[in-house]
Design a protein around this motif. Structure first.
Motif, PDB file in Angstrom:
ATOM      1  N   ARG A 148       8.219 -40.887 -79.806  1.00  0.00           N
ATOM      2  CA  ARG A 148       8.275 -41.257 -78.389  1.00  0.00           C
ATOM      3  C   ARG A 148       7.047 -40.745 -77.633  1.00  0.00           C
ATOM      4  O   ARG A 148       6.489 -41.450 -76.788  1.00  0.00           O
ATOM      5  N   TRP A 198       6.072 -54.138 -74.143  1.00  0.00           N
ATOM      6  CA  TRP A 198       7.330 -54.774 -74.571  1.00  0.00           C
ATOM      7  C   TRP A 198       7.602 -54.514 -76.042  1.00  0.00           C
ATOM      8  O   TRP A 198       8.733 -54.210 -76.441  1.00  0.00           O
ATOM      9  N   HIS A 201       8.628 -50.846 -76.593  1.00  0.00           N
ATOM     10  CA  HIS A 201       9.973 -50.607 -76.054  1.00  0.00           C
ATOM     11  C   HIS A 201      11.027 -51.182 -76.987  1.00  0.00           C
ATOM     12  O   HIS A 201      12.067 -50.554 -77.233  1.00  0.00           O
ATOM     13  N   ARG A 202      10.756 -52.359 -77.519  1.00  0.00           N
ATOM     14  CA  ARG A 202      11.717 -52.963 -78.444  1.00  0.00           C
ATOM     15  C   ARG A 202      11.856 -52.133 -79.719  1.00  0.00           C
ATOM     16  O   ARG A 202      12.976 -51.920 -80.215  1.00  0.00           O
ATOM     17  N   LEU A 204      11.330 -48.898 -80.055  1.00  0.00           N
ATOM     18  CA  LEU A 204      12.025 -47.660 -79.728  1.00  0.00           C
ATOM     19  C   LEU A 204      13.520 -47.891 -79.542  1.00  0.00           C
ATOM     20  O   LEU A 204      14.353 -47.104 -80.000  1.00  0.00           O
ATOM     21  N   THR A 205      13.877 -48.991 -78.870  1.00  0.00           N
ATOM     22  CA  THR A 205      15.286 -49.269 -78.606  1.00  0.00           C
ATOM     23  C   THR A 205      16.032 -49.604 -79.888  1.00  0.00           C
ATOM     24  O   THR A 205      17.187 -49.195 -80.080  1.00  0.00           O
ATOM     25  N   ARG A 206      15.392 -50.355 -80.773  1.00  0.00           N
ATOM     26  CA  ARG A 206      16.048 -50.703 -82.033  1.00  0.00           C
ATOM     27  C   ARG A 206      16.199 -49.485 -82.938  1.00  0.00           C
ATOM     28  O   ARG A 206      17.196 -49.359 -83.651  1.00  0.00           O
ATOM     29  N   ASP A 208      16.341 -46.233 -81.906  1.00  0.00           N
ATOM     30  CA  ASP A 208      17.197 -45.221 -81.280  1.00  0.00           C
ATOM     31  C   ASP A 208      17.959 -45.856 -80.127  1.00  0.00           C
ATOM     32  O   ASP A 208      17.670 -45.594 -78.954  1.00  0.00           O
ATOM     33  N   PRO A 209      18.943 -46.718 -80.435  1.00  0.00           N
ATOM     34  CA  PRO A 209      19.655 -47.423 -79.361  1.00  0.00           C
ATOM     35  C   PRO A 209      20.523 -46.469 -78.550  1.00  0.00           C
ATOM     36  O   PRO A 209      20.981 -45.440 -79.066  1.00  0.00           O
ATOM     37  N   PRO A 210      20.736 -46.778 -77.280  1.00  0.00           N
ATOM     38  CA  PRO A 210      21.617 -45.923 -76.463  1.00  0.00           C
ATOM     39  C   PRO A 210      23.058 -46.012 -76.946  1.00  0.00           C
ATOM     40  O   PRO A 210      23.514 -47.050 -77.410  1.00  0.00           O
ATOM     41  N   ARG A 212      27.012 -46.170 -76.448  1.00  0.00           N
ATOM     42  CA  ARG A 212      27.906 -46.692 -75.419  1.00  0.00           C
ATOM     43  C   ARG A 212      29.379 -46.383 -75.718  1.00  0.00           C
ATOM     44  O   ARG A 212      30.247 -46.808 -74.987  1.00  0.00           O
TER      45      ARG A 212
END
Length: 361
Positions: A148, A198, A201-202, A204-206, A208-210, A212
Motif C-alpha cells: 500500500r 484506477w 485501486h482495483r 488493492l481492492t481485489r 485486500d477487500p473490505p 462486510r
C-alpha cells in the motif's frame, strides 16, 4: 512559479502522509478520557463475563458486576444496558452496534438462550476467537502495509514530475496549458494518471477487500461446537446458530442445512450447497458421520485453523500484489510522469525549440 512549486509539494506531502492510526484520539484535559472499545478490550470483557458466570451468577448479575468494574466508556455503557435486560446488539452505541465483536457476542448469547448451552464456556471460547481474529487482522494490515505504501508513492509520480520540473528552473505547467503540444501532453498524462490510479485501486481492492460480515465464519463454527457440547444434535445446533444470526447468506445457508439434516439427509448431501466460508462445517460433519469423531472438537479445530490461515494467506496475497503493481507503474504512471513532467520541462528549458505538432519556436 514558487507558489506552484509550494502547492505541488504540499499536495505531494499530503498524498505521502501515512494513514491515520486506528487508535482512539486523545481527549482534551477538560473532559475525562473514555476507555477504548477495541477488539482486545471486547475480548477482555467477554472473558471476564465468562469468569463471573462460571461462579454461578446469572447473566444479568454478571453484566451488573461488569458495569461496576469497567472504566468509563462505551463498554461500561453496554454493560449497564445489558444488566437492565437489553440485547447487547441493540444496547451498544452506534459505532459498536454493527461491529463484528458486539454482533458475535449478541449471537453467542442468543444461541445459549435458544439451546441451553453453558454460557460461561461459550463466552470463554468466543473471547479466544476474538483475540485470534484481532491477531489475524493485525498480521493482514502488516502484510499489506508495504504494497500500500509503494502504491501511494507511485501514484504521485506524475505530480512529482511537475514539481521536479519547477525546481529545475523550467516552466512545465505553463507549457502544458499554453501550447498545442503541451495540451496534448497534458491530456495524455492526465489520462494515463487516471488509468494508473484506477488500476492500482482495483488491484488493492481485489487483494485486500473490505470485510462486510458481522460475524466471522470461524465464530459460527465455534457457536455450533458450543451448542453440540451441550448435547444437541447437529441439526438443532446449526438451526439455533442460523436463527440467531442477522439475515444474510450465512444465516440462510445454516437454516437450510438444519432443515436438510432434520429431514434425514446424510451430511454429504445436506452440506452440498454451503458457501465457501462454511465449507469446513460440511466437511467436518461428513468426517464425524463417517468415522464417529467428536464433531464439536473437529469444528473447534477447524475454526482455529481458519483464523491462523488468515496471516499466511495475507502474506501470499501481499507478495502477489507487490508484483502486480509493476504493470500499472510501467504502463501508465511512468509514461504519465514523462508526459507531465520530463518532456514539458525539457521543452521549456530549451525555450520551445523542441515542439510537437508545430508549436511556436
Amino acid at each position: 512559479m514558487i507558489p506552484v512549486a509550494l502547492c505541488l509539494l504540499l499536495l505531494l506531502l499530503w498524498v505521502l502522509s501515512p494513514p491515520e492510526a486506528t487508535v482512539p484520539a486523545r481527549r482534551s484535559g477538560r473532559r475525562p478520557a473514555r476507555a477504548p472499545a477495541g477488539p482486545l478490550e471486547m475480548a477482555g470483557l467477554v472473558e471476564q463475563l465468562s469468569t463471573v458466570l462460571s461462579t454461578g451468577a446469572g447473566i444479568r448479575q454478571a453484566w451488573a458486576a461488569m458495569s461496576r468494574v469497567l472504566p468509563e466508556g462505551d463498554l461500561r455503557d453496554l454493560a449497564r444496558s445489558a444488566a437492565a435486560g437489553a440485547d447487547p446488539r441493540r444496547a451498544a452505541v452506534a459505532r459498536l452496534r454493527d461491529s463484528e465483536m458486539v454482533s458475535s457476542l449478541g449471537v453467542a448469547l442468543a444461541v445459549c438462550e435458544r439451546t441451553g448451552a453453558p454460557t460461561a464456556g461459550m463466552l470463554h471460547h468466543l473471547a479466544e476467537a476474538l483475540r485470534d481474529l484481532h491477531d489475524a487482522a493485525q498480521a493482514r494490515r502488516s502484510a499489506f502495509a508495504g504494497p500500500r505504501s509503494t502504491a501511494r508513492i507511485l501514484l504521485v509520480l506524475p505530480l512529482a514530475g511537475l514539481g521536479l520540473g519547477v525546481l529545475l528552473g523550467g516552466d512545465p505547467l505553463r507549457l502544458l496549458v499554453s501550447s498545442a503540444a503541451g495540451r496534448l501532453l497534458g491530456i495524455a498524462g492526465l489520462a494515463l494518471t487516471a488509468l494508473g490510479w484506477w488500476w492500482m485501486h482495483r488491484l488493492l481492492t481485489r487483494a485486500d477487500p473490505p470485510r462486510r460480515r458481522r460475524v466471522d465464519p470461524s465464530v459460527m463454527l465455534e457457536l455450533v461446537s458450543g451448542a453440540l457440547e451441550s448435547g444437541l444434535p447437529l441439526a438443532r445446533a446449526v438451526g439455533a446458530v442460523g436463527e440467531s444470526l442477522a439475515p444474510g447468506a450465512e444465516a440462510t445457508a445454516l437454516r437450510r442445512l438444519a432443515a436438510a439434516l432434520e429431514a434425514g439427509l446424510p451430511a454429504p448431501l445436506a452440506s452440498e450447497h454451503l458457501p465457501v466460508e462454511l465449507a469446513s462445517l460440511g466437511s467436518s460433519a461428513v468426517l464425524a458421520e463417517t468415522t464417529g469423531a467428536d464433531l464439536a472438537r473437529v469444528l473447534r479445530s477447524a475454526a482455529r485453523d481458519a483464523r491462523r490461515a488468515r496471516a499466511r494467506d495475507a502474506e501470499v496475497l501481499a507478495a502477489q500484489l507487490a508484483v502486480r503493481l509493476v504493470l500499472p507503474t510501467g504502463l501508465a504512471l511512468l509514461p504519465a510522469f514523462l508526459a507531465l513532467g520530463i518532456i514539458p520541462t525539457v521543452m521549456s528549458l530549451l525555450g520551445g525549440a523542441v515542439t510537437l505538432g508545430g508549436g511556436a519556436g
